[in-house]
Write a protein that holds these residues in place. Structure first.
Motif, short mmCIF file in Angstrom:
data_model
loop_
_atom_site.label_atom_id
_atom_site.label_comp_id
_atom_site.label_asym_id
_atom_site.label_seq_id
_atom_site.Cartn_x
_atom_site.Cartn_y
_atom_site.Cartn_z
N ASP A 152 0.86 -1.38 -0.15
CA ASP A 152 -0.08 0.09 -0.01
C ASP A 152 0.99 1.10 0.10
O ASP A 152 0.23 2.17 0.53
N ASN A 153 2.12 1.23 -0.47
CA ASN A 153 2.78 2.40 -0.67
C ASN A 153 2.58 3.11 -1.99
O ASN A 153 2.38 2.23 -3.08
N GLU A 154 2.19 4.27 -2.12
CA GLU A 154 1.74 5.10 -3.37
C GLU A 154 2.92 5.03 -4.28
O GLU A 154 4.19 5.17 -4.03
N ALA A 155 2.37 4.93 -5.53
CA ALA A 155 3.26 4.85 -6.83
C ALA A 155 3.92 6.33 -6.81
O ALA A 155 3.21 7.39 -6.67
N PRO A 156 5.17 6.69 -7.44
CA PRO A 156 5.67 7.90 -7.62
C PRO A 156 4.96 8.46 -8.80
O PRO A 156 4.52 7.73 -9.70
N ASP A 157 4.87 10.00 -8.64
CA ASP A 157 4.27 10.67 -9.76
C ASP A 157 5.19 10.79 -10.87
O ASP A 157 6.05 11.76 -10.55
N SER A 158 5.26 10.12 -11.89
CA SER A 158 6.01 10.36 -13.12
C SER A 158 6.03 11.83 -13.53
O SER A 158 6.99 12.32 -13.88
#
Length: 249
Positions: A152-158
């Motif tokens: 449940d760690n958020e994906a980085p914003d590309s």
């Protein structure tokens, strides 16, 4: 506007082989199929076909360099095996808002070995029990599902990362400019400092100089007085000699 015409407009008379990004969102596909794209788009890395009415991907051309594909808000319920065949190097795939219901449909993505991020948000499959664990187990190459990893760690914003890189590049000239200003200020400051020190010499030094000048003047005056005195003495001696001579006569 139909998709074929939209693709033509996006090209702007450019060669399809030179295009790296193509966005045809909200256009209309013919019969639910990909329309207007061909294998001439060999350099295409990003393709967005959001809300174009797609129900099939069977006419998607081979796009070997495609890395990011946006297909949200369409009517896709299958035919995902086409992606493995035509776009083998996909890293990011957005299928949110489609009609994907079964895990067996997603199983067709196992051949996408480079796939890191998959989005199935607002698809019926998300209502299945243990949906996330099942997808991660079925597709072990995927790190992020619906924007979050298995913990449940958020994906980085590309997009934010891209902005940071642009900002770093733009900061270089600003830093160089400031350094030059600092150097100029230092040079000006050093010159001004020398002038300032001469103008703002300690009061004691100025008094010493004035005293020395006064002493020199006094010495000159005294020397003049002594010279005059010696002259008067000589004159007096001459007068006395003359008087003596007169007396002798």
């Amino acid at each position: 506007m139909d998709m074929k015409k939209r693709v033509s407009l996006e090209l702007r008379s450019r060669n399809p082989a030179e295009i790296a990004e193509l966005v045809v969102d909200n256009s209309r596909s013919g019969d639910g199929e990909v329309d207007g794209l061909s294998e001439d788009f060999q350099q295409l890395e990003f393709l967005s076909m959001v809300n174009v009415g797609l129900s099939s991907l069977s006419k998607l051309p081979a796009l070997p360099k495609l890395r990011k594909l946006e297909l949200s808000d369409n009517n896709l319920s299958g035919s995902l095996e086409t992606l493995s065949e035509k776009c083998p190097n996909l890293i990011y795939l957005n299928l949110s808002g489609n009609k994907i219901k079964e895990l067996s449909t997603v199983e067709a993505l196992q051949s996408l070995k480079s796939l890191v991020s998959l989005d199935l948000f607002n698809c019926e499959i998300t209502s299945l029990e243990d949906y996330r664990d099942s997808v991660f187990s079925l597709l072990p190459q995927v790190t992020f599902l619906d924007g979050f990893d298995h913990e449940d760690n958020e994906a980085p914003d590309s997009e934010a990362e891209d902005e940071d890189e642009d900002g770093e590049e733009g900061a270089g000239p600003t830093g160089d400019y400031d350094d030059e200003d600092d150097e100029e200020e230092d040079e000006d400051g050093s010159e001004g400092g020398e002038v300032g020190r001469s103008l703002l010499a300690p009061r004691g030094d100025q008094e010493d100089e004035e005293d020395s000048a006064e002493e020199e003047e006094e010495e000159e005056v005294q020397a003049g007085l002594q010279g005059q005195k010696r002259k008067r003495d000589v004159d007096d001696e001459d007068e006395e000699d003359e008087d003596d001579d007169d007396e002798d006569d």
